[in-house]
Design a protein around this motif. Structure first.
Motif, PDB file in Angstrom:
ATOM      1  N   VAL A   1      25.521  76.160  43.620  1.00 36.76           N
ATOM      2  CA  VAL A   1      26.369  75.204  42.898  1.00 36.76           C
ATOM      3  C   VAL A   1      27.724  75.083  43.590  1.00 36.76           C
ATOM      4  CG1 VAL A   1      27.651  74.831  40.758  1.00 36.76           C
ATOM      5  CG2 VAL A   1      25.242  75.461  40.664  1.00 36.76           C
ATOM      6  N   MET A   2      28.211  76.209  44.107  1.00 40.92           N
ATOM      7  CA  MET A   2      29.547  76.207  44.716  1.00 40.92           C
ATOM      8  C   MET A   2      29.521  75.888  46.206  1.00 40.92           C
ATOM      9  SD  MET A   2      31.590  79.159  42.669  1.00 40.92           S
ATOM     10  CE  MET A   2      30.359  80.427  42.614  1.00 40.92           C
ATOM     11  N   LEU A   3      28.320  75.775  46.758  1.00 40.27           N
ATOM     12  CA  LEU A   3      28.169  75.534  48.194  1.00 40.27           C
ATOM     13  C   LEU A   3      28.983  74.342  48.701  1.00 40.27           C
ATOM     14  CD1 LEU A   3      26.567  76.737  50.598  1.00 40.27           C
ATOM     15  CD2 LEU A   3      24.825  75.017  50.155  1.00 40.27           C
ATOM     16  N   PRO A   4      29.018  73.197  47.972  1.00 36.99           N
ATOM     17  CA  PRO A   4      29.775  72.035  48.468  1.00 36.99           C
ATOM     18  C   PRO A   4      31.243  72.341  48.758  1.00 36.99           C
ATOM     19  CG  PRO A   4      28.431  71.404  46.594  1.00 36.99           C
ATOM     20  CD  PRO A   4      28.327  72.887  46.724  1.00 36.99           C
ATOM     21  N   PHE A   5      31.815  73.328  48.060  1.00 38.40           N
ATOM     22  CA  PHE A   5      33.234  73.641  48.267  1.00 38.40           C
ATOM     23  C   PHE A   5      33.508  74.191  49.661  1.00 38.40           C
ATOM     24  CE2 PHE A   5      33.246  74.287  43.493  1.00 38.40           C
ATOM     25  CZ  PHE A   5      33.740  73.017  43.271  1.00 38.40           C
ATOM     26  N   TRP A   6      32.449  74.511  50.388  1.00 32.02           N
ATOM     27  CA  TRP A   6      32.651  75.061  51.719  1.00 32.02           C
ATOM     28  C   TRP A   6      33.147  74.010  52.709  1.00 32.02           C
ATOM     29  CZ3 TRP A   6      28.199  79.041  52.967  1.00 32.02           C
ATOM     30  CH2 TRP A   6      28.192  80.021  51.973  1.00 32.02           C
ATOM     31  N   THR A   7      32.930  72.728  52.390  1.00 28.68           N
ATOM     32  CA  THR A   7      33.488  71.698  53.274  1.00 28.68           C
ATOM     33  C   THR A   7      34.447  70.835  52.462  1.00 28.68           C
ATOM     34  OG1 THR A   7      31.561  70.353  52.785  1.00 28.68           O
ATOM     35  CG2 THR A   7      31.599  71.464  54.917  1.00 28.68           C
ATOM     36  N   SER A   8      35.282  70.092  53.172  1.00 32.03           N
ATOM     37  CA  SER A   8      36.315  69.311  52.498  1.00 32.03           C
ATOM     38  C   SER A   8      35.705  68.155  51.702  1.00 32.03           C
ATOM     39  CB  SER A   8      37.296  68.788  53.548  1.00 32.03           C
ATOM     40  OG  SER A   8      37.286  67.390  53.571  1.00 32.03           O
ATOM     41  N   PHE A   9      36.381  67.826  50.628  1.00 35.31           N
ATOM     42  CA  PHE A   9      35.924  66.757  49.751  1.00 35.31           C
ATOM     43  C   PHE A   9      35.897  65.428  50.518  1.00 35.31           C
ATOM     44  CE2 PHE A   9      36.852  63.848  46.015  1.00 35.31           C
ATOM     45  CZ  PHE A   9      35.545  63.884  45.554  1.00 35.31           C
ATOM     46  N   LEU A  10      36.855  65.271  51.415  1.00 41.76           N
ATOM     47  CA  LEU A  10      36.954  64.042  52.200  1.00 41.76           C
ATOM     48  C   LEU A  10      35.700  63.846  53.050  1.00 41.76           C
ATOM     49  CD1 LEU A  10      38.880  61.710  53.006  1.00 41.76           C
ATOM     50  CD2 LEU A  10      39.598  63.130  54.915  1.00 41.76           C
TER      51      LEU A  10
END
Lengths: 274, 327
Positions: free
Chosen positions: A100-109
């Motif tokens: 679930v938290m994996l996306p936070f590893w790269t920038s939102f942009l």
């Protein structure tokens, strides 16, 4: 010096210097007049606030509110079953939470650009569907309000999942047995027992999603292609292209007031987070 | 007695062990039936199989003569009182009791209100309707759990260690109350406990489980006086294993002179005594080296360590268990 003071000082100085004072500046700007090339000049006036009631701006405010509300609702609907599943997943809990938290590893942009790459007319989705002859012309997947909502739901879903998981994880499984034992089907048990008990988590999640959605800037700008203007874009616009700093400052404060109002409305749980 | 619940060779096997292994017994209408055994013996799993929270690996479950196979928990006409009560924390006492009633379509609102009031009166909780579970005591929570199940008039009430979360004094009070309640309403109780005293004092019949197997079923007197296995004998109380037979400490008599009319007698030496409040346990050593404990009243116990005595008992008071088990 007392230890308490020592511990409180760094945080207080940061909050005072970097949050409270700038906020006062924003407040002052909102009551000044616009300078010819940006900036502000005297005299003092409340004109910026009265301009908010222009139907054009009210429409933007309203759009921001409903887009944020719809995005929050979608997040809640998507996150609840997911959080319930993870809470009851036993040994795989940690793995699933990390996913679930994996996306936070790269920038939102970067992730937003990835979505644009997927959704644009020559993007993966349209080309794939066209090559499969499902559609003959590209579908308008990007640069509309739907795309903005998709982007917001995608971006803020983890903020809904985590607080929901935290409450659902504490739910005594015996309560579900008890509900079934008393004649409640699984659906009724979830509706009558799990949902009411996980209310604090839902409120926390809704606040964590609604507030940033309301002030979203990046997603409407990129995924909406500048066509779906939200409060955040309006503020940015006033400080750059429009060169109307007082009005930009007034809208910023209005956004803040709206957030406070929402937290107030959601009651005790909101105050806790304040 | 008419059978209300019957288990036929019921089994629940997990990859690593057999939690319940071919258990069969039947409970009569209005019977107080206890399932007793140490933790991990399979008694709670048995209860969960009956309630429908677990699916059996094999075997049959009949409720009122009809198989409940494949019937989910929410369609089974049994109700459970959980070990920690599992009251809904967001609902008041009255709402907790109403939960099951509201699930049944034939109940109109006035009927529900009447039934709730009656159920709460039965467990002496009138006046606490509006409280939340965290605003009442442990004993009261226990009563709410009882009322919540009883109000549904289930065919069998399943009780999973319902007294274990209460302190000792309250536990004894509730024990008596539970018994009275069961007599009043006449619903069959299946009572699961690890406390043999609780099981013996409450039940019409007791079933003893050990390692997933049913060891013995019978009246409290029968299983206590004539246990069929060494496990049952030792689980239900203290046992002296003398010359291949088991004798309970309270069945052994003691005297300074050789008894004349005793059916069984042996010479022994007093080793010591343990004061237990309501009685004394005197330990003695027989001539063949085996130990024996005698239960007696404090005022009768004037024996000194090292004193030569005679122990005797009636043949009817001794029991034999299969050879592999005997000491």
């Amino acid at each position: 010096m007392k230890l308490r003071t020592v511990f409180l000082a760094p945080g207080s100085i940061v909050m005072l210097g970097l949050f409270f004072l700038p906020l006062l500046i924003v407040l002052a700007y909102s009551f000044l007049s616009r300078g010819a090339y940006g900036g502000v000049t005297l005299p003092w006036t409340a004109e910026s606030y009265s301009r908010i009631f222009d139907p054009l701006y009210l429409a933007i405010l309203w759009r921001s509110v409903w887009i944020a509300a719809v995005s929050t609702a979608l997040c809640l609907v998507l996150a609840f079953p997911l959080a319930l599943y993870i809470a009851r997943a036993g040994a795989r809990k940690t793995l699933l939470l990390n996913l679930v938290m994996l996306p936070f590893w790269t920038s939102f942009l970067i992730r937003t650009y990835a979505w644009m790459f997927l959704l644009r007319d020559t993007g993966l989705v349209n080309t794939l569907l066209q090559s499969l002859h499902v559609i003959s012309a590209p579908m308008p997947l990007l640069f509309n309000t739907g795309a903005v909502i998709l982007g917001l739901v995608y971006g803020y879903l983890p903020f809904m999942v985590l607080p929901l998981y935290a409450t659902l994880e504490k739910l005594d499984p015996a309560l579900l047995d008890a509900a079934a034992d008393l004649g409640a089907s699984p659906a009724v048990a979830i509706w009558r027992v799990v949902v009411p008990i996980s209310r604090p988590g839902m409120i926390a999640g809704c606040l964590l999603v609604f507030i940033p959605c309301l002030g979203a800037y990046l997603t409407p700008d990129l995924m909406g292609g500048g066509k779906t203007v939200m409060i955040g874009n309006l503020v940015q616009n006033q400080f750059t292209t429009a060169r109307d700093w007082p009005f930009g400052a007034a809208i910023s404060l209005l956004l803040m007031a709206m957030v406070l109002l929402v937290m107030r409305a959601l009651g005790d749980k909101g105050e806790e987070l304040l | 007695m008419q059978t209300v619940l019957e288990l036929r060779a019921l089994s629940k096997h997990f990859p690593t062990h057999r939690a319940v292994d071919g258990v069969s017994f039947a409970i009569g209408r209005g019977e107080f039936f206890s399932l007793v055994g140490p933790s991990g013996c399979g008694k709670t799993t048995t209860l969960r199989l009956i309630a429908g929270f677990e699916e059996p690996t094999s075997g049959q479950l009949l409720l009122d003569g009809h198989s409940v196979e494949g019937l989910p928990a929410y369609r089974r006409d049994v109700s459970t009182v959980f070990q920690n009560y599992a009251l809904f924390p967001h609902l008041t006492v009255a709402q907790n009791v109403a939960f099951g009633l509201a699930r049944r379509a034939q109940n109109g609102k006035p009927a529900i209100a009447g039934k709730i009031a009656k159920a709460l009166e039965l467990v002496h909780l009138s006046g606490k309707e509006a409280r939340l579970p965290n605003q009442i005591s442990g004993g009261e929570r226990q009563r709410v759990a009882l009322a919540r199940s009883l109000v549904l008039e289930p065919k069998v009430l399943l009780l999973d260690e319902p007294l274990s979360a209460l302190d000792a004094k309250l536990r004894k009070e509730m024990r008596q109350e539970l018994k009275n309640l069961q007599r009043t309403i006449g619903i069959a109780f299946l009572f699961v406990t690890h406390d043999q005293e609780e099981a013996l004092s409450l039940s019409d019949r007791v079933a003893i489980m050990h390692r997933g197997l049913l060891e013995q079923v019978g009246t409290p007197q029968a299983v206590y006086r004539t246990p069929k296995t060494r496990f049952v004998a030792e689980f239900l109380g203290d046992v002296n294993w003398l010359e291949g037979a088991g004798v309970r400490p309270e069945a052994v008599r003691i005297s300074r002179t050789a008894p004349v009319s005793a059916e069984r007698a042996t010479a022994a030496v007093v080793e010591g005594q343990t004061f237990l409040g309501n009685c004394v346990h005197l330990s003695a050593k027989l001539e063949n080296g085996s130990a024996c404990v005698v239960e007696m009243a404090q005022q009768e116990c004037d024996f000194q360590p090292g004193e030569r005595i005679y122990l005797w008992w009636q043949k009817a008071d001794e029991f034999r268990v299969p050879n592999e088990a005997a000491a």
